[in-house]
Design a protein around this motif. Structure first.
Motif, PDB file in Angstrom:
ATOM      1  N   CYS A  40       0.872  -1.124   0.040  1.00 33.55           N
ATOM      2  CA  CYS A  40       0.158   0.253   0.124  1.00 33.55           C
ATOM      3  C   CYS A  40       0.816   1.262   0.030  1.00 33.55           C
ATOM      4  O   CYS A  40       1.966   1.224   0.487  1.00 33.55           O
ATOM      5  CB  CYS A  40      -0.884  -0.099   1.106  1.00 33.55           C
ATOM      6  SG  CYS A  40      -2.033   1.163   1.436  1.00 33.55           S
ATOM      7  N   HIS A  61      -0.365  -4.414   5.784  1.00 33.73           N
ATOM      8  CA  HIS A  61      -1.464  -4.520   6.491  1.00 33.73           C
ATOM      9  C   HIS A  61      -2.814  -5.188   5.524  1.00 33.73           C
ATOM     10  O   HIS A  61      -3.897  -5.324   6.111  1.00 33.73           O
ATOM     11  CB  HIS A  61      -2.135  -3.285   7.133  1.00 33.73           C
ATOM     12  CG  HIS A  61      -2.164  -2.319   5.847  1.00 33.73           C
ATOM     13  ND1 HIS A  61      -1.018  -1.324   5.649  1.00 33.73           N
ATOM     14  CD2 HIS A  61      -3.028  -2.008   5.013  1.00 33.73           C
ATOM     15  CE1 HIS A  61      -1.465  -0.717   4.735  1.00 33.73           C
ATOM     16  NE2 HIS A  61      -2.682  -0.940   4.286  1.00 33.73           N
ATOM     17  N   GLU A  62      -2.364  -5.501   4.442  1.00 34.53           N
ATOM     18  CA  GLU A  62      -3.396  -6.030   3.438  1.00 34.53           C
ATOM     19  C   GLU A  62      -3.382  -7.437   3.261  1.00 34.53           C
ATOM     20  O   GLU A  62      -2.477  -7.752   2.362  1.00 34.53           O
ATOM     21  CB  GLU A  62      -3.326  -5.228   2.090  1.00 34.53           C
ATOM     22  CG  GLU A  62      -3.442  -3.751   2.368  1.00 34.53           C
ATOM     23  CD  GLU A  62      -3.498  -2.921   0.850  1.00 34.53           C
ATOM     24  OE1 GLU A  62      -3.330  -3.570  -0.093  1.00 34.53           O
ATOM     25  OE2 GLU A  62      -3.633  -1.592   1.037  1.00 34.53           O
ATOM     26  N   CYS A 149      -8.687  -2.846   2.443  1.00 32.70           N
ATOM     27  CA  CYS A 149      -7.795  -1.365   2.308  1.00 32.70           C
ATOM     28  C   CYS A 149      -8.357  -0.937   1.278  1.00 32.70           C
ATOM     29  O   CYS A 149      -8.350   0.689   1.224  1.00 32.70           O
ATOM     30  CB  CYS A 149      -6.398  -1.587   2.538  1.00 32.70           C
ATOM     31  SG  CYS A 149      -5.542  -0.083   2.774  1.00 32.70           S
ATOM     32  N   ARG A 337      -2.593  -2.826  -8.173  1.00 29.28           N
ATOM     33  CA  ARG A 337      -2.031  -3.100  -7.106  1.00 29.28           C
ATOM     34  C   ARG A 337      -0.740  -4.113  -6.976  1.00 29.28           C
ATOM     35  O   ARG A 337      -0.590  -4.790  -8.277  1.00 29.28           O
ATOM     36  CB  ARG A 337      -3.219  -3.916  -6.078  1.00 29.28           C
ATOM     37  CG  ARG A 337      -2.879  -3.764  -4.649  1.00 29.28           C
ATOM     38  CD  ARG A 337      -2.995  -2.414  -4.173  1.00 29.28           C
ATOM     39  NE  ARG A 337      -3.186  -1.935  -2.908  1.00 29.28           N
ATOM     40  CZ  ARG A 337      -3.186  -0.760  -2.479  1.00 29.28           C
ATOM     41  NH1 ARG A 337      -3.273   0.499  -3.211  1.00 29.28           N
ATOM     42  NH2 ARG A 337      -3.395  -0.413  -1.138  1.00 29.28           N
TER      43      ARG A 337
HETATM   44 ZN   LIG Z   1      -3.448  -0.209   2.544  1.00 29.34          ZN
END
Ligand SMILES: [Zn+2]
Length: 342
Positions: A40, A61-62, A149, A337
């Motif tokens: 991210c 965190h994803e 997220c 992403r």
């Molecule tokens: Zn994120």
């Protein structure tokens, strides 16, 4: 287990590959074998020291992953289940963390900042921040890593806080980025007319393929063109994924009474705001802090049903690749992403 550890704050070389103990689960915790760990823009901000992360910490965190171990009090999960996580750990016993506000709860601990995250083979999390996915359908298990997220945050921006109605115009800034491409898709899934803006001529076709009704390629300004393609009124809602560099144009573009949803900000410095214009047009500028369990659940459903197709490329759990991913994100060159697949 293998992990990429943040050893300090600074340039990408503070990310170091290490062999660390695999986490052991507490009574209410689940150990996930990481299927996917999204990288991210926030991770680059953490790395530069703006989020006061504990050091050392495993960032990331994803996460989506398979349950391999559980504490005795875990409910609703079995070994082998695929699960996706919120990006923070809230305290379910705190009345302030009540339904629908768990994202802004004071005591939240952020995954990959206050506790170890998913730049690793395994990560442990309390079971109440996880959602069971079941059959992932056509999307790979790693595709669910950024359901909270990215997709969940967009659902919060569009529906929960933005209150969109079918047929409204939305303007998406940074439309070819990791959040932007999904903002276009979620907007279409909700029945909106999507105007996407990007600075990249090369990526305009891709943004169109994601379903945008019109794509504006711009150098400095897009407000005038955005009004032109929205019957002269301007968009009813703006999904602001860029922040500082585009906010002024978004305020100029938006319709009277419109809403600007601040999802991302690439520039941590204070920004100038057009206060007069915000008053004259009664613009609402709203911050969106990630997603809650309800929005995570909706995000998973949108992916599973194929109405939103996560757009990402995968890299290995290798320090060189992870550092390069950080560089790409910081340079604004990313398309879709980047997901670590250990
Ligand atoms: Zn994120």
């Amino acid at each position: 287990m293998k992990a990429i550890v943040l050893k300090g704050f600074g340039d990408v070389d503070v990310l170091v590959e290490e062999d660390v103990e695999a986490p052991t689960v507490g009574d209410e915790e689940v150990l996930l074998k990481v299927a996917g760990c999204g990288i991210c823009y926030r991770d680059t901000i953490v790395r530069r020291g703006f989020m006061k992360a504990r050091i050392p910490v495993i960032p990331g965190h994803e996460v989506s992953g398979f349950v391999v171990e559980m504490g005795g009090s875990v409910r609703g999960f079995s070994r082998g289940d695929l699960a996706a996580s919120l990006i923070y750990i809230f305290n379910p016993g705190d009345p302030e963390c009540g339904l629908g506000r768990e994202n802004t709860c004071r005591g939240n601990r952020w995954v990959g900042e206050d506790v170890n995250g998913c730049y690793a083979e395994y990560v442990k999390l309390p079971y109440w921040v996880l959602t069971r996915i079941g059959d992932p359908g056509e999307a790979g298990p790693e595709a669910y890593s950024f359901s909270a997220c990215v997709i969940g945050t967009l659902i919060r921006a569009y529906k929960t806080l933005g209150g969109v109605r079918e047929g409204e115009y939305v303007l998406v800034t940074g439309a070819s980025g990791g959040v932007g491409l999904h903002a276009v898709q979620v907007g279409k899934a909700l029945g909106l007319r999507v105007v996407a803006v990007t600075r990249s001529e090369d990526k305009a076709r891709l943004v169109e393929k994601m379903g945008a009704d019109s794509v504006i390629v711009y150098r400095d300004r897009f407000a005038e063109e955005a009004r032109r393609v929205t019957d002269g009124r301007g968009p009813d809602i703006v999904i602001e994924t860029v922040g500082g560099p585009t906010l002024e144009q978004s305020i100029r573009a938006v319709n009277r009474g419109g809403r600007i949803m601040l999802i991302g900000n690439v520039d941590p410095k204070p920004q100038q705001l057009l206060l007069g214009l915000i008053i004259l047009k009664e613009v609402k500028v709203l911050g969106v802090l990630n997603s809650t369990l309800r929005e995570l659940g909706e995000a998973v459903e949108l992916i599973r049903s194929g109405r939103v197709k996560p757009f990402y490329k995968t890299i290995g759990l290798e320090v060189g690749e992870v550092r390069e991913a950080h560089r790409i994100l910081e340079s604004g060159r990313s398309t879709g992403r980047i997901v670590i697949k250990p």
